[in-house]
Design a protein around this motif. Structure first.
Motif, PDB file in Angstrom:
ATOM      1  N   LYS A  96      52.434  52.770  47.696  1.00 20.43           N
ATOM      2  CA  LYS A  96      52.840  51.589  48.471  1.00 20.43           C
ATOM      3  C   LYS A  96      51.800  50.470  48.433  1.00 20.43           C
ATOM      4  O   LYS A  96      52.036  49.385  48.965  1.00 20.43           O
ATOM      5  N   ILE A  97      50.651  50.742  47.823  1.00 15.12           N
ATOM      6  CA  ILE A  97      49.564  49.756  47.848  1.00 15.12           C
ATOM      7  C   ILE A  97      49.936  48.565  46.968  1.00 15.12           C
ATOM      8  O   ILE A  97      50.118  48.701  45.759  1.00 15.12           O
ATOM      9  N   ALA A  98      50.040  47.406  47.593  1.00 17.56           N
ATOM     10  CA  ALA A  98      50.418  46.180  46.885  1.00 17.56           C
ATOM     11  C   ALA A  98      49.361  45.099  47.114  1.00 17.56           C
ATOM     12  O   ALA A  98      49.685  43.925  47.265  1.00 17.56           O
ATOM     13  N   ASP A  99      48.103  45.515  47.139  1.00 20.52           N
ATOM     14  CA  ASP A  99      47.001  44.585  47.391  1.00 20.52           C
ATOM     15  C   ASP A  99      46.335  44.163  46.086  1.00 20.52           C
ATOM     16  O   ASP A  99      46.318  44.915  45.108  1.00 20.52           O
ATOM     17  N   LEU A 100      45.744  42.982  46.107  1.00 23.63           N
ATOM     18  CA  LEU A 100      44.764  42.621  45.096  1.00 23.63           C
ATOM     19  C   LEU A 100      43.410  43.139  45.558  1.00 23.63           C
ATOM     20  O   LEU A 100      43.086  43.076  46.746  1.00 23.63           O
ATOM     21  N   SER A 101      42.619  43.645  44.645  1.00 23.24           N
ATOM     22  CA  SER A 101      41.250  44.019  44.992  1.00 23.24           C
ATOM     23  C   SER A 101      40.275  42.902  44.638  1.00 23.24           C
ATOM     24  O   SER A 101      39.188  42.820  45.209  1.00 23.24           O
ATOM     25  N   ASN A 102      40.680  42.046  43.714  1.00 23.66           N
ATOM     26  CA  ASN A 102      39.863  40.865  43.409  1.00 23.66           C
ATOM     27  C   ASN A 102      40.775  39.770  42.866  1.00 23.66           C
ATOM     28  O   ASN A 102      41.828  40.051  42.280  1.00 23.66           O
ATOM     29  N   LEU A 103      40.378  38.549  43.083  1.00 27.95           N
ATOM     30  CA  LEU A 103      41.072  37.386  42.534  1.00 27.95           C
ATOM     31  C   LEU A 103      39.991  36.405  42.114  1.00 27.95           C
ATOM     32  O   LEU A 103      39.329  35.796  42.951  1.00 27.95           O
ATOM     33  N   SER A 104      39.794  36.305  40.818  1.00 27.58           N
ATOM     34  CA  SER A 104      38.720  35.462  40.290  1.00 27.58           C
ATOM     35  C   SER A 104      39.321  34.210  39.664  1.00 27.58           C
ATOM     36  O   SER A 104      40.288  34.287  38.893  1.00 27.58           O
ATOM     37  N   VAL A 105      38.740  33.073  39.999  1.00 30.89           N
ATOM     38  CA  VAL A 105      39.210  31.786  39.488  1.00 30.89           C
ATOM     39  C   VAL A 105      38.015  31.038  38.909  1.00 30.89           C
ATOM     40  O   VAL A 105      37.007  30.843  39.604  1.00 30.89           O
ATOM     41  N   HIS A 106      38.102  30.629  37.657  1.00 28.22           N
ATOM     42  CA  HIS A 106      36.986  29.927  37.047  1.00 28.22           C
ATOM     43  C   HIS A 106      37.474  29.137  35.838  1.00 28.22           C
ATOM     44  O   HIS A 106      38.578  29.343  35.334  1.00 28.22           O
ATOM     45  N   LYS A 107      36.636  28.223  35.382  1.00 27.14           N
ATOM     46  CA  LYS A 107      36.945  27.502  34.155  1.00 27.14           C
ATOM     47  C   LYS A 107      36.846  28.468  32.975  1.00 27.14           C
ATOM     48  O   LYS A 107      36.096  29.447  33.011  1.00 27.14           O
ATOM     49  N   GLN A 108      37.585  28.163  31.938  1.00 25.64           N
ATOM     50  CA  GLN A 108      37.615  29.035  30.783  1.00 25.64           C
ATOM     51  C   GLN A 108      36.217  29.230  30.204  1.00 25.64           C
ATOM     52  O   GLN A 108      35.476  28.273  29.972  1.00 25.64           O
ATOM     53  N   GLY A 109      35.849  30.508  30.005  1.00 22.36           N
ATOM     54  CA  GLY A 109      34.563  30.834  29.411  1.00 22.36           C
ATOM     55  C   GLY A 109      33.412  30.885  30.376  1.00 22.36           C
ATOM     56  O   GLY A 109      32.297  31.263  30.002  1.00 22.36           O
ATOM     57  N   GLU A 110      33.635  30.521  31.645  1.00 21.13           N
ATOM     58  CA  GLU A 110      32.555  30.528  32.631  1.00 21.13           C
ATOM     59  C   GLU A 110      32.601  31.800  33.466  1.00 21.13           C
ATOM     60  O   GLU A 110      33.639  32.432  33.606  1.00 21.13           O
ATOM     61  N   LYS A 111      31.450  32.161  34.031  1.00 22.76           N
ATOM     62  CA  LYS A 111      31.373  33.273  34.970  1.00 22.76           C
ATOM     63  C   LYS A 111      31.388  32.723  36.394  1.00 22.76           C
ATOM     64  O   LYS A 111      31.258  31.530  36.622  1.00 22.76           O
TER      65      LYS A 111
END
Length: 991
Positions: A407-422
């Motif tokens: 039943k787990i429907a969670d995100l554990s991480n959501l990362s947003v960045h410019k292409q190629g960047e950390k």
């Protein structure tokens, strides 16, 4: 310190052993000796001798063992162990070493009498000690003085607490001495650990006689206290540490990362794995206190992934220095990956991933029997093995334990960045924080589930696209971004249009039905463009279960609300595919959420946009209608938003047919959802003895035979029908079952209504089997208990499957499909009947849960119209009760406003909850009714006034029986007694 010996032999061999104090003193083992078991608790314990303040105390222990297989016995293996206890006042000082024996440069290792690890690092301007170990006031060590001897005079020595557990903090008070304070030294801790650390400072500051009383210790603590959080850089002059928060083992946990050397100091935040004492990552703390607990594994997984992404964005980890390991771990090896694998196993597999524990808090009741361990790797061969202790009471969050991992429907991480960047642009959003789904109170108490999963990222004005990397907590979950399938942990290229671009991330659990929606708004800096309109009911975030793979397709009419995140923006739209900026058909959508004047009224817009199949002159055959909703937002002084398009396909099935989907197939039970042409929900439940259909839908004369359809579906002709209430969308085809000689179960109060709508006008009242509360259906492996809950109609009933934790509620508890503006319709009924029914039923299910007959964490509700199950029954009931109570407390004129979709002749609605809050996934109810009849014409504003009114109206000239009835009446009206319909029956008999 105490050691634990593990014995191994050739596969299949049994091991027998003897142990004794003294070199070579153990007896020669035989098959009559103790047998060594793989999961033997504490293995073979070599106990540390009692320490003495006079000097080290050493004892020697001897272990002898043999291996036996197929009648053959090995030679005797013989080991001697010297175990030394140092005086508690003694601190060991040296250099931390890796497995290869190489020392870590410029780091001093200090250990207390229990071998707890503390580290000293110096910079040009100040020095730092990480953690403060154990302290024995009767044989006191002095960590500060030991550090001062190493550092020398004139340089402040700060103390940083990695997490305030007792084995890491007890010498904190020593760093509050006058000398260190005068040099400007500080004591650092994460804000969530301030008060826990204060308690230790007071306790040991006084017991050591450093402070006269707790007040003096607390004052000194405040004078030197500083906090550390994510993003902070602790600078000692030439040596800098980046601070990374990682709660889980302890809520105030932090790590320190020296990017110049690659040294990552973790204390206990990522566990310890000493093989010789079976050290595991201790996450088994369930409820020791409000501030002494460990997070569930699904919660920790998110915190861990976010923390490690922060570390990765800063540099390469070369060495990992923990709070208990005797050797430094190689940061370039596999430990961190294996740790994530171990956590993931618990999230995915639950108890199936666990083995018996070898070491836990056996001195605390409940811990030995409730602690289990998940192990990845070989602790006897691989230094990077991981073991995690978990507690059966909280190894996963509520609702996910005991077989509910799918039943787990969670995100554990959501990362947003410019292409190629950390890095992650969401780190600047306070709502994102250190965990995707959970918020951590600053007082150090347990985290709470976030009320919104909407996040904001900001980019420069020239950015045209960004990478969105969603990671699902469950390995079996599926992810979409704006309706496009995305692999967990992989990048989705998001194109930015206008000043603000909205992305909807939907996670569907492994079971295929549970889902959770996250919203990401990416804004361009200095943009003067209005945010484009969006809707919570578009196909990016909501799919029809009968069209799960074709987003935008729906079986019934949709009711749409549009919003813009630019405050004060005006939205214009068209539904004919024309450009809303130029079209004569464009209309303004009012996105204001109106509330009734009552204190707890829910929020809803004034009017919704109807997206439906054209049913004018409809001949009833299958009909498909495609609609293009186009919209833009504008505001004076700003650039208009882009025009956005939402494409809908309303796929009306023929009025003559039915559709179905299999919902459950477990043990001896199968359950199908069956729908009619208007998507009214029926449930066909099959056990080993027979089957039962809940409700009989709505269909015109000549429609396909519902009984025959169910017979073919279930593979049996032993199918009866249960009529939950007498409304036409639940009763029409019951005649098909009468014609087949099957039973039709109903509450007698709704028989007249059902007879109005039945498709076979030869059906009479005598064809029904009347039942009421307490009736039980036994289908073979499926037992359904019947409950009366009048309100929607006088004879409303529901079925509860206690064993499978399923409640089939039909319309009795309302429906809240946000996509079709569903409601709970009272028609001309008195809301007080419903309110009393709801309260009584809430008490009943609470009692069932307390008795262990149902599990409210697992229980789901399937209604007569919702596309998906409803979770959190008590929360849903409370929302219903609020909507009804508002009418009772404030009266219809105040509590009811114009409904967005009037049904059954209603002219107003009481709202509770917010249809659009938290991505449109929270509890919400629209309670439609007739203002003139919803309180049966009574004129009052509150329950207590009604109480007085009934007492005065009925007190004079009443018989004893009538006064008794009056008492029942007042209790019912105050919603603390029987339901009103029962009262009126009794009143007729007595008066």
């Amino acid at each position: 310190m105490t050691y634990f010996v593990t014995l191994t032999a050739q596969d299949g061999a049994d091991i027998y052993y003897e142990v004794a104090e003294g070199a070579d003193k153990a007896a020669v083992p035989t098959t009559a000796s103790k047998k060594f078991e793989t999961y033997q608790y504490r293995q073979i314990e070599i106990t540390q001798p009692t320490a003495s303040a006079e000097g080290p105390v050493t004892k020697t222990y001897n272990v002898k063992a043999i291996a036996v297989q197929n009648g053959r016995t090995s030679s005797v293996a013989n080991w001697n162990y010297d175990v030394t206890s140092i005086p508690h006042h003694e601190l060991k000082v040296g250099a931390p070493q890796g497995l290869d024996g190489n020392e870590v440069p410029d780091v001093t290792l200090i250990q207390d009498y229990d071998s707890d690890k503390m580290y000293l690092v110096q910079g040009a301007k100040r020095a730092m000690v990480l953690d403060a170990g154990y302290f024995d006031a009767d044989d006191a060590a002095n960590l500060y003085e030991t550090a001062r001897e190493i550092v020398g005079e004139g340089k402040p020595i700060d103390l940083i607490i990695g997490h305030p557990h007792p084995d890491h903090v007890q010498m904190t008070h020593q760093f509050l001495c006058a000398e260190n304070k005068a040099l400007g030294a500080k004591v650092y801790v994460n804000e969530r650990g301030i008060e826990v650390l204060r308690d230790y400072v007071k306790r040991f500051g006084v017991s050591s006689k450093m402070f006269a009383d707790e007040a003096a210790a607390s004052e000194a603590y405040d004078a030197q206290l500083e906090t550390l959080k994510n993003g902070d850089v602790y600078d000692m002059g030439g040596t800098k540490f980046n601070v990374i928060e990682l709660p889980g083992h302890q809520v105030a946990g932090i790590m320190l990362f020296d990017t110049a050397t690659g040294n990552l100091f973790t204390t206990d935040q990522i566990g310890n794995n000493r093989a010789h004492i079976m050290d595991s990552f201790w996450m088994q703390f369930a409820n020791l206190s409000s501030t002494f607990f460990a997070d569930s594994m699904d919660v920790y997984l998110s915190s861990l992934q976010i923390a490690l992404e922060r570390v990765d964005s800063l540099g390469t980890v070369k060495r990992i220095l923990t709070g208990h390991n005797d050797v430094v771990l190689d940061g370039t090896a596999s430990y961190l990956d294996i740790l994530q694998t171990a956590v993931q196993k618990v999230v995915d597999e639950g108890t199936d991933a666990m083995t018996p524990t070898l070491r836990t808090l056996d001195s605390i009741n409940g811990y030995l029997e409730n602690t289990k361990t998940v192990v990845v790797g070989d602790r006897l061969k691989d230094i990077n093995w991981v073991g995690i202790n978990v507690n059966l009471q909280n190894y996963l969050s509520d609702g996910y334990r005991n077989g509910n991992e799918d039943k787990i429907a969670d995100l554990s991480n959501l990362s947003v960045h410019k292409q190629g960047e950390k890095g992650n642009l969401l780190w600047n959003d306070p709502n994102f924080g250190i965990n995707v789904n959970w918020q951590y109170p600053t007082d150090g108490t347990k985290p709470t589930c976030k009320t919104t999963t909407s996040f904001v990222a900001e980019v420069d004005e020239n950015t045209t696209s960004i990478e969105i990397v969603p990671t699902a907590a469950s390995s079996g979950a599926k992810i979409t971004v704006n309706g496009n399938a995305v692999e967990s942990g992989k990048a989705y290229q998001g194109t930015l249009t206008g000043g603000t671009t909205r992305f909807v991330i939907k996670v569907t659990a492994k079971n295929g039905s549970d889902s959770k929606t996250y919203t990401l708004n990416v804004s361009k800096k200095n943009s003067n463009q209005v945010a484009a309109p969006y809707t919570y009911t578009d196909y990016d975030s909501y799919t029809d279960p009968y069209y799960p793979d074709t987003p935008g397709n729906f079986t019934v009419t949709q009711y749409i609300a549009l919003f813009s995140d630019t405050e004060g923006a005006e939205i214009k739209y068209t539904v004919d595919g024309s450009d809303p900026k130029t079209s004569d058909t464009a209309k303004v959508f009012d996105q204001t959420k109106f509330k009734a004047d009552s204190g707890f009224g829910g929020a809803e817009v004034k009017e919704l946009i109807t997206i439906g199949a054209d049913t004018d002159n409809w001949d009833g055959t299958a009909k498909q209608t495609k609609v293009e909703l186009k919209a833009y937002a504008s505001k004076a002084g700003m650039e208009d938003s882009e025009v956005v398009t939402f494409t809908y396909t309303i796929d009306r099935m023929s009025k003559m047919e039915h559709k179905s989907r299999l919902m459950y197939d477990m043990d001896s039970m199968k359950v199908w959802s069956v729908i009619d042409y208007d998507s009214d929900k029926m449930y066909l439940i099959k056990g080993s003895k027979g089957a039962l259909l809940i409700d009989a839908g709505m269909a015109p004369e000549g429609a396909n035979n519902l009984y025959e359809y169910c017979k073919q579906l279930a593979g049996t002709d032993n199918i009866d029908v249960y009529i939950s209430h007498g409304h036409p969308d639940h009763t029409t085809q019951l005649g098909d079952f009468v014609q087949a000689g099957r039973k039709v179960y109903i509450n007698e109060k709704d028989i007249p209504m059902a007879l109005q709508y039945v498709n076979d006008k030869t059906v009479t009242a005598g064809d029904f089997t009347c039942i009421s509360e307490g009736y039980q259906f036994d289908l073979g492996g499926v037992v359904l208990d019947n409950y009366d809950i009048p309100g929607h109609t006088p004879g409303c009933m529901m079925l509860l499957d206690k064993a499978h934790n399923i409640l089939y509620s039909s319309d009795q508890l309302g429906c809240n499909r946000r996509s079709v503006a569903d409601s709970l319709t009272l028609i001309n009924n008195d809301v007080r009947v419903l309110l009393s029914s709801l309260r009584i039923f809430r008490d009943k299910v609470t009692a069932l849960a307390e008795a262990g007959e149902i599990d409210l964490d697992k229980l789901v509700v399937w209604s007569g119209h919702d596309d998906y199950e409803i979770h959190d029954l008590l929360g849903h009931l409370d929302t219903l009760i609020t909507a009804a109570q508002n009418i009772v407390d404030y009266g219809p004129a105040t509590a009811m406003r114009v409904s967005v979709r009037n049904t059954g002749g209603s002219d107003g609605a009481s709202f509770a909850g917010d249809r659009y809050a938290n991505g449109g996934t929270g509890h919400f109810i629209c309670m439609n009714g007739s203002k003139a009849n919803v309180l049966a014409g009574e004129d009052y504003t509150a329950v207590d006034e009604l109480d007085k009114k009934y007492r005065s109206d009925y007190s004079g000239g009443m018989s004893g029986a009538s006064r008794a009835v009056q008492g029942i009446c007042v209790r019912a009206l105050a919603m603390s007694g029987d339901t009103l319909f029962r009262f009126f029956e009794r009143f007729d008999q007595l008066v």
